[in-house]
Scaffold this motif. Sequence first.
Motif, PDB file in Angstrom:
ATOM      1  N   GLU A   1      73.793  30.412 125.749  1.00 15.98           N
ATOM      2  CA  GLU A   1      73.025  30.943 124.635  1.00 15.98           C
ATOM      3  C   GLU A   1      72.117  32.027 125.204  1.00 15.98           C
ATOM      4  O   GLU A   1      71.218  31.734 125.994  1.00 15.98           O
ATOM      5  CB  GLU A   1      72.175  29.850 123.989  1.00 15.98           C
ATOM      6  CG  GLU A   1      71.291  30.353 122.853  1.00 15.98           C
ATOM      7  CD  GLU A   1      70.244  29.337 122.421  1.00 15.98           C
ATOM      8  OE1 GLU A   1      69.454  29.662 121.523  1.00 15.98           O
ATOM      9  OE2 GLU A   1      70.202  28.228 122.996  1.00 15.98           O
ATOM     10  N   ILE A   2      72.398  33.279 124.873  1.00 17.87           N
ATOM     11  CA  ILE A   2      71.654  34.381 125.464  1.00 17.87           C
ATOM     12  C   ILE A   2      70.194  34.346 125.009  1.00 17.87           C
ATOM     13  O   ILE A   2      69.909  34.239 123.817  1.00 17.87           O
ATOM     14  CB  ILE A   2      72.283  35.741 125.089  1.00 17.87           C
ATOM     15  CG1 ILE A   2      73.635  35.912 125.801  1.00 17.87           C
ATOM     16  CG2 ILE A   2      71.356  36.900 125.438  1.00 17.87           C
ATOM     17  CD1 ILE A   2      73.540  36.086 127.312  1.00 17.87           C
ATOM     18  N   VAL A   3      69.287  34.419 125.959  1.00 21.20           N
ATOM     19  CA  VAL A   3      67.874  34.568 125.641  1.00 21.20           C
ATOM     20  C   VAL A   3      67.688  36.001 125.129  1.00 21.20           C
ATOM     21  O   VAL A   3      68.092  36.947 125.817  1.00 21.20           O
ATOM     22  CB  VAL A   3      66.993  34.321 126.876  1.00 21.20           C
ATOM     23  CG1 VAL A   3      65.519  34.505 126.545  1.00 21.20           C
ATOM     24  CG2 VAL A   3      67.248  32.923 127.441  1.00 21.20           C
TER      25      VAL A   3
ATOM     26  N   GLU B   1      70.316  40.266 131.765  1.00 23.06           N
ATOM     27  CA  GLU B   1      70.097  39.305 130.695  1.00 23.06           C
ATOM     28  C   GLU B   1      70.332  37.903 131.237  1.00 23.06           C
ATOM     29  O   GLU B   1      71.098  37.705 132.191  1.00 23.06           O
ATOM     30  CB  GLU B   1      71.026  39.587 129.511  1.00 23.06           C
ATOM     31  CG  GLU B   1      70.756  40.934 128.852  1.00 23.06           C
ATOM     32  CD  GLU B   1      71.665  41.207 127.659  1.00 23.06           C
ATOM     33  OE1 GLU B   1      72.303  40.249 127.161  1.00 23.06           O
ATOM     34  OE2 GLU B   1      71.748  42.376 127.243  1.00 23.06           O
ATOM     35  N   PHE B   2      69.674  36.946 130.626  1.00 22.52           N
ATOM     36  CA  PHE B   2      69.801  35.554 131.041  1.00 22.52           C
ATOM     37  C   PHE B   2      70.223  34.709 129.848  1.00 22.52           C
ATOM     38  O   PHE B   2      70.023  35.072 128.688  1.00 22.52           O
ATOM     39  CB  PHE B   2      68.467  35.043 131.594  1.00 22.52           C
ATOM     40  CG  PHE B   2      68.092  35.657 132.909  1.00 22.52           C
ATOM     41  CD1 PHE B   2      68.446  35.045 134.109  1.00 22.52           C
ATOM     42  CD2 PHE B   2      67.379  36.851 132.959  1.00 22.52           C
ATOM     43  CE1 PHE B   2      68.100  35.608 135.325  1.00 22.52           C
ATOM     44  CE2 PHE B   2      67.032  37.430 134.177  1.00 22.52           C
ATOM     45  CZ  PHE B   2      67.401  36.804 135.360  1.00 22.52           C
ATOM     46  N   GLY B   3      70.826  33.538 130.163  1.00 21.77           N
ATOM     47  CA  GLY B   3      71.247  32.622 129.114  1.00 21.77           C
ATOM     48  C   GLY B   3      70.838  31.200 129.429  1.00 21.77           C
ATOM     49  O   GLY B   3      70.502  30.861 130.571  1.00 21.77           O
ATOM     50  N   ARG B   4      70.864  30.389 128.389  1.00 19.17           N
ATOM     51  CA  ARG B   4      70.605  28.955 128.544  1.00 19.17           C
ATOM     52  C   ARG B   4      71.937  28.231 128.678  1.00 19.17           C
ATOM     53  O   ARG B   4      72.837  28.411 127.850  1.00 19.17           O
ATOM     54  CB  ARG B   4      69.846  28.422 127.328  1.00 19.17           C
ATOM     55  CG  ARG B   4      68.532  29.142 127.057  1.00 19.17           C
ATOM     56  CD  ARG B   4      67.852  28.565 125.814  1.00 19.17           C
ATOM     57  NE  ARG B   4      66.570  29.253 125.549  1.00 19.17           N
ATOM     58  CZ  ARG B   4      66.430  30.222 124.647  1.00 19.17           C
ATOM     59  NH1 ARG B   4      67.479  30.614 123.923  1.00 19.17           N
ATOM     60  NH2 ARG B   4      65.258  30.802 124.467  1.00 19.17           N
ATOM     61  N   TYR B   5      72.051  27.409 129.708  1.00 17.91           N
ATOM     62  CA  TYR B   5      73.277  26.658 129.944  1.00 17.91           C
ATOM     63  C   TYR B   5      72.897  25.224 130.293  1.00 17.91           C
ATOM     64  O   TYR B   5      72.410  24.955 131.388  1.00 17.91           O
ATOM     65  CB  TYR B   5      74.092  27.293 131.077  1.00 17.91           C
ATOM     66  CG  TYR B   5      75.404  26.600 131.367  1.00 17.91           C
ATOM     67  CD1 TYR B   5      76.470  26.717 130.479  1.00 17.91           C
ATOM     68  CD2 TYR B   5      75.574  25.838 132.516  1.00 17.91           C
ATOM     69  CE1 TYR B   5      77.673  26.080 130.729  1.00 17.91           C
ATOM     70  CE2 TYR B   5      76.786  25.207 132.785  1.00 17.91           C
ATOM     71  CZ  TYR B   5      77.831  25.335 131.879  1.00 17.91           C
ATOM     72  OH  TYR B   5      79.027  24.695 132.134  1.00 17.91           O
ATOM     73  N   HIS B   6      73.075  24.334 129.339  1.00 19.66           N
ATOM     74  CA  HIS B   6      72.724  22.918 129.515  1.00 19.66           C
ATOM     75  C   HIS B   6      71.301  22.761 130.049  1.00 19.66           C
ATOM     76  O   HIS B   6      71.050  22.035 131.018  1.00 19.66           O
ATOM     77  CB  HIS B   6      73.728  22.233 130.438  1.00 19.66           C
ATOM     78  CG  HIS B   6      75.124  22.183 129.877  1.00 19.66           C
ATOM     79  ND1 HIS B   6      75.446  21.511 128.718  1.00 19.66           N
ATOM     80  CD2 HIS B   6      76.280  22.762 130.302  1.00 19.66           C
ATOM     81  CE1 HIS B   6      76.742  21.650 128.462  1.00 19.66           C
ATOM     82  NE2 HIS B   6      77.262  22.414 129.399  1.00 19.66           N
TER      83      HIS B   6
ATOM     84  N   ASP C   1      75.666  38.287 131.383  1.00 18.97           N
ATOM     85  CA  ASP C   1      75.985  39.699 131.137  1.00 18.97           C
ATOM     86  C   ASP C   1      76.617  40.355 132.362  1.00 18.97           C
ATOM     87  O   ASP C   1      77.601  39.827 132.900  1.00 18.97           O
ATOM     88  CB  ASP C   1      74.754  40.447 130.649  1.00 18.97           C
ATOM     89  CG  ASP C   1      75.094  41.755 129.962  1.00 18.97           C
ATOM     90  OD1 ASP C   1      76.090  41.785 129.230  1.00 18.97           O
ATOM     91  OD2 ASP C   1      74.379  42.748 130.162  1.00 18.97           O
ATOM     92  N   GLU C   2      76.059  41.469 132.862  1.00 20.97           N
ATOM     93  CA  GLU C   2      76.714  42.206 133.946  1.00 20.97           C
ATOM     94  C   GLU C   2      75.704  42.953 134.802  1.00 20.97           C
ATOM     95  O   GLU C   2      74.553  43.172 134.405  1.00 20.97           O
ATOM     96  CB  GLU C   2      77.722  43.206 133.379  1.00 20.97           C
ATOM     97  CG  GLU C   2      77.102  44.349 132.580  1.00 20.97           C
ATOM     98  CD  GLU C   2      78.149  45.322 132.026  1.00 20.97           C
ATOM     99  OE1 GLU C   2      78.654  46.153 132.806  1.00 20.97           O
ATOM    100  OE2 GLU C   2      78.437  45.235 130.818  1.00 20.97           O
TER     101      GLU C   2
END
Length: 230
Positions: free
Chosen positions: A80-82, A174-179, A186-187
Amino acid sequence: MLYEGKAKKVYTTEDPDVLIVSYKDDATAFNGLKKGTIVGKGAINNRMTNFVFKKLEAKGVPTHLVEELNDRETAVKKVEIVPLEVIIRNYSAGSFAKKMGMEEGIMFACPTLEFSYKNDDLGDPFINDYYALALNLATKEEIEAITKYAFLVNEVLIEYFDTLNIDLIDFKIEFGRYHGQIILADEISPDTCRLWDKDTHEKLDKDRFRRDLGGVEDAYEEIFRRLGIQ
Protein backbone atom coordinates in the motif's frame (compact mmCIF):
# COMPACT_ATOMS: atom_id res chain seq x y z
CA MET A 1 -4.02 -5.63 -15.50
CA LEU A 2 -4.68 -3.91 -12.19
CA TYR A 3 -3.44 -0.43 -13.02
CA GLU A 4 -1.67 1.58 -15.72
CA GLY A 5 0.32 4.65 -14.74
CA LYS A 6 2.51 7.09 -16.63
CA ALA A 7 5.55 4.81 -16.68
CA LYS A 8 4.35 1.33 -15.70
CA LYS A 9 1.59 -1.24 -15.95
CA VAL A 10 0.80 -3.37 -12.90
CA TYR A 11 -0.64 -6.88 -13.08
CA THR A 12 -2.04 -9.25 -10.49
CA THR A 13 -0.71 -12.80 -10.05
CA GLU A 14 -2.01 -16.01 -8.48
CA ASP A 15 -0.29 -14.90 -5.26
CA PRO A 16 -2.30 -12.10 -3.61
CA ASP A 17 0.92 -10.77 -2.05
CA VAL A 18 2.77 -10.45 -5.39
CA LEU A 19 2.25 -8.17 -8.38
CA ILE A 20 4.06 -7.86 -11.71
CA VAL A 21 5.30 -4.43 -12.74
CA SER A 22 5.91 -3.84 -16.46
CA TYR A 23 7.99 -0.77 -17.36
CA LYS A 24 6.96 1.32 -20.39
CA ASP A 25 8.97 3.54 -22.73
CA ASP A 26 6.42 6.34 -22.25
CA ALA A 27 7.86 9.52 -20.77
CA THR A 28 6.05 12.36 -19.05
CA ALA A 29 7.07 15.57 -17.32
CA PHE A 30 5.42 18.45 -15.46
CA ASN A 31 2.69 16.20 -14.02
CA GLY A 32 1.86 14.72 -17.40
CA LEU A 33 1.65 17.99 -19.33
CA LYS A 34 4.59 16.93 -21.51
CA LYS A 35 4.48 13.48 -23.06
CA GLY A 36 6.80 11.48 -25.28
CA THR A 37 8.71 8.25 -25.72
CA ILE A 38 12.24 7.35 -24.70
CA VAL A 39 13.13 4.22 -26.66
CA GLY A 40 14.53 1.49 -24.41
CA LYS A 41 13.78 3.39 -21.20
CA GLY A 42 11.49 0.71 -19.77
CA ALA A 43 14.11 -2.02 -19.90
CA ILE A 44 16.86 0.24 -18.53
CA ASN A 45 14.73 1.51 -15.65
CA ASN A 46 13.52 -1.98 -14.75
CA ARG A 47 16.95 -3.57 -14.69
CA MET A 48 18.64 -0.60 -13.02
CA THR A 49 16.00 -0.48 -10.30
CA ASN A 50 16.42 -4.15 -9.49
CA PHE A 51 20.22 -3.87 -9.56
CA VAL A 52 20.18 -0.90 -7.18
CA PHE A 53 17.50 -2.39 -4.91
CA LYS A 54 19.68 -5.46 -4.36
CA LYS A 55 22.56 -3.21 -3.31
CA LEU A 56 20.26 -1.33 -0.93
CA GLU A 57 18.88 -4.52 0.60
CA ALA A 58 22.45 -5.62 1.31
CA LYS A 59 22.87 -2.38 3.30
CA GLY A 60 19.69 -2.83 5.33
CA VAL A 61 17.00 -1.11 3.26
CA PRO A 62 13.97 -3.40 2.80
CA THR A 63 12.46 -3.22 -0.73
CA HIS A 64 9.51 -4.60 -2.66
CA LEU A 65 11.74 -6.61 -5.03
CA VAL A 66 10.85 -10.29 -5.43
CA GLU A 67 12.32 -11.36 -8.77
CA GLU A 68 13.30 -9.89 -12.13
CA LEU A 69 11.28 -11.80 -14.73
CA ASN A 70 12.68 -10.29 -17.94
CA ASP A 71 14.05 -7.01 -19.29
CA ARG A 72 10.82 -5.11 -18.66
CA GLU A 73 8.94 -7.07 -16.00
CA THR A 74 9.57 -7.66 -12.30
CA ALA A 75 7.64 -9.48 -9.59
CA VAL A 76 7.22 -7.25 -6.54
CA LYS A 77 5.58 -7.41 -3.13
CA LYS A 78 2.09 -5.91 -3.13
CA VAL A 79 2.32 -2.80 -0.97
CA GLU A 80 0.00 0.00 0.00
CA ILE A 81 1.86 3.06 -1.24
CA VAL A 82 2.30 5.79 1.36
CA PRO A 83 1.03 8.91 -0.49
CA LEU A 84 4.26 10.83 0.02
CA GLU A 85 6.90 11.53 -2.60
CA VAL A 86 10.19 11.59 -0.71
CA ILE A 87 12.86 13.83 -2.23
CA ILE A 88 16.49 13.93 -1.14
CA ARG A 89 18.68 16.74 -2.50
CA ASN A 90 22.48 16.91 -2.35
CA TYR A 91 22.97 19.79 -4.80
CA SER A 92 20.83 22.70 -5.99
CA ALA A 93 18.87 21.86 -9.13
CA GLY A 94 15.44 21.96 -10.70
CA SER A 95 12.55 23.43 -8.75
CA PHE A 96 14.67 23.91 -5.61
CA ALA A 97 17.22 26.08 -7.42
CA LYS A 98 14.42 28.13 -9.01
CA LYS A 99 12.53 28.53 -5.73
CA MET A 100 15.64 29.55 -3.79
CA GLY A 101 17.12 31.74 -6.52
CA MET A 102 20.25 29.60 -6.76
CA GLU A 103 22.42 28.44 -9.60
CA GLU A 104 22.23 24.73 -10.31
CA GLY A 105 25.03 22.45 -9.12
CA ILE A 106 25.83 24.04 -5.75
CA MET A 107 26.62 21.35 -3.19
CA PHE A 108 24.66 21.68 0.06
CA ALA A 109 26.26 21.71 3.52
CA CYS A 110 24.11 18.64 4.21
CA PRO A 111 21.46 16.70 2.30
CA THR A 112 17.89 17.99 2.45
CA LEU A 113 14.72 15.93 2.70
CA GLU A 114 11.30 17.07 1.60
CA PHE A 115 7.88 15.52 1.16
CA SER A 116 5.28 16.09 -1.53
CA TYR A 117 1.68 14.94 -1.23
CA LYS A 118 1.29 12.31 -3.95
CA ASN A 119 -1.76 13.74 -5.71
CA ASP A 120 -1.68 14.52 -9.43
CA ASP A 121 -4.87 16.61 -9.30
CA LEU A 122 -3.19 18.98 -6.83
CA GLY A 123 0.18 18.94 -8.61
CA ASP A 124 1.95 16.98 -5.85
CA PRO A 125 2.19 19.94 -3.44
CA PHE A 126 5.07 20.36 -1.00
CA ILE A 127 4.12 19.40 2.58
CA ASN A 128 5.92 18.79 5.86
CA ASP A 129 5.70 16.16 8.63
CA TYR A 130 2.88 18.00 10.38
CA TYR A 131 0.77 18.17 7.23
CA ALA A 132 1.29 14.43 6.70
CA LEU A 133 0.21 13.69 10.27
CA ALA A 134 -2.75 16.07 10.18
CA LEU A 135 -4.01 14.60 6.89
CA ASN A 136 -3.49 11.06 8.20
CA LEU A 137 -1.16 10.24 5.28
CA ALA A 138 1.31 8.47 7.57
CA THR A 139 1.94 7.86 11.25
CA LYS A 140 4.79 9.41 13.23
CA GLU A 141 6.51 6.01 13.32
CA GLU A 142 6.12 5.59 9.56
CA ILE A 143 7.56 9.05 8.88
CA GLU A 144 10.53 8.25 11.12
CA ALA A 145 11.13 4.97 9.27
CA ILE A 146 10.79 6.67 5.87
CA THR A 147 13.23 9.40 6.91
CA LYS A 148 15.76 6.88 8.23
CA TYR A 149 15.62 4.74 5.11
CA ALA A 150 15.67 7.73 2.74
CA PHE A 151 18.92 9.06 4.18
CA LEU A 152 20.41 5.55 4.17
CA VAL A 153 19.47 5.19 0.49
CA ASN A 154 21.22 8.49 -0.14
CA GLU A 155 24.41 7.40 1.64
CA VAL A 156 24.58 4.12 -0.25
CA LEU A 157 23.84 5.68 -3.64
CA ILE A 158 26.29 8.57 -3.25
CA GLU A 159 29.08 6.12 -2.47
CA TYR A 160 28.13 3.78 -5.30
CA PHE A 161 27.59 6.42 -8.00
CA ASP A 162 30.88 8.00 -7.01
CA THR A 163 32.61 4.83 -8.26
CA LEU A 164 30.88 5.40 -11.62
CA ASN A 165 32.12 9.02 -11.81
CA ILE A 166 28.56 10.29 -11.30
CA ASP A 167 27.26 12.92 -8.89
CA LEU A 168 23.89 12.12 -7.34
CA ILE A 169 22.25 15.55 -7.47
CA ASP A 170 18.84 14.58 -6.10
CA PHE A 171 16.26 11.83 -6.32
CA LYS A 172 12.63 10.94 -5.58
CA ILE A 173 11.59 7.68 -3.94
CA GLU A 174 8.38 6.18 -2.63
CA PHE A 175 7.64 3.78 0.20
CA GLY A 176 4.87 1.28 0.86
CA ARG A 177 3.30 -0.59 3.72
CA TYR A 178 3.82 -4.35 3.62
CA HIS A 179 2.36 -6.36 6.50
CA GLY A 180 2.95 -3.50 8.90
CA GLN A 181 6.47 -2.74 7.66
CA ILE A 182 7.66 0.28 5.69
CA ILE A 183 9.62 -0.81 2.61
CA LEU A 184 11.10 0.95 -0.43
CA ALA A 185 8.92 0.65 -3.54
CA ASP A 186 8.58 2.21 -7.02
CA GLU A 187 11.95 2.69 -8.78
CA ILE A 188 15.40 4.25 -8.80
CA SER A 189 16.39 5.22 -12.33
CA PRO A 190 17.27 8.18 -14.59
CA ASP A 191 13.52 8.94 -14.45
CA THR A 192 13.65 9.55 -10.71
CA CYS A 193 17.24 10.70 -10.11
CA ARG A 194 19.32 13.63 -11.33
CA LEU A 195 22.66 12.10 -12.32
CA TRP A 196 25.51 14.28 -13.60
CA ASP A 197 28.91 13.28 -14.91
CA LYS A 198 31.47 14.38 -12.31
CA ASP A 199 33.89 15.86 -14.82
CA THR A 200 31.67 17.42 -17.48
CA HIS A 201 28.48 17.93 -15.40
CA GLU A 202 26.59 16.47 -18.35
CA LYS A 203 23.04 15.54 -17.38
CA LEU A 204 22.45 11.79 -17.69
CA ASP A 205 18.79 11.70 -16.67
CA LYS A 206 15.23 12.73 -17.55
CA ASP A 207 16.11 16.42 -17.47
CA ARG A 208 17.31 15.90 -21.04
CA PHE A 209 13.68 15.09 -21.92
CA ARG A 210 12.14 17.77 -19.67
CA ARG A 211 14.35 20.52 -21.07
CA ASP A 212 14.57 19.36 -24.70
CA LEU A 213 18.35 18.95 -24.45
CA GLY A 214 18.48 16.06 -26.92
CA GLY A 215 20.46 12.85 -26.54
CA VAL A 216 17.90 11.41 -24.12
CA GLU A 217 18.28 7.76 -25.15
CA ASP A 218 22.08 8.15 -25.19
CA ALA A 219 22.03 9.45 -21.60
CA TYR A 220 19.97 6.50 -20.34
CA GLU A 221 22.18 4.06 -22.20
CA GLU A 222 25.31 5.71 -20.75
CA ILE A 223 24.01 5.22 -17.21
CA PHE A 224 23.21 1.58 -18.00
CA ARG A 225 26.67 1.09 -19.51
CA ARG A 226 28.38 2.49 -16.41
CA LEU A 227 26.34 0.22 -14.16
CA GLY A 228 27.79 -2.75 -16.00
CA ILE A 229 24.64 -4.85 -15.61
CA GLN A 230 24.99 -8.18 -17.36
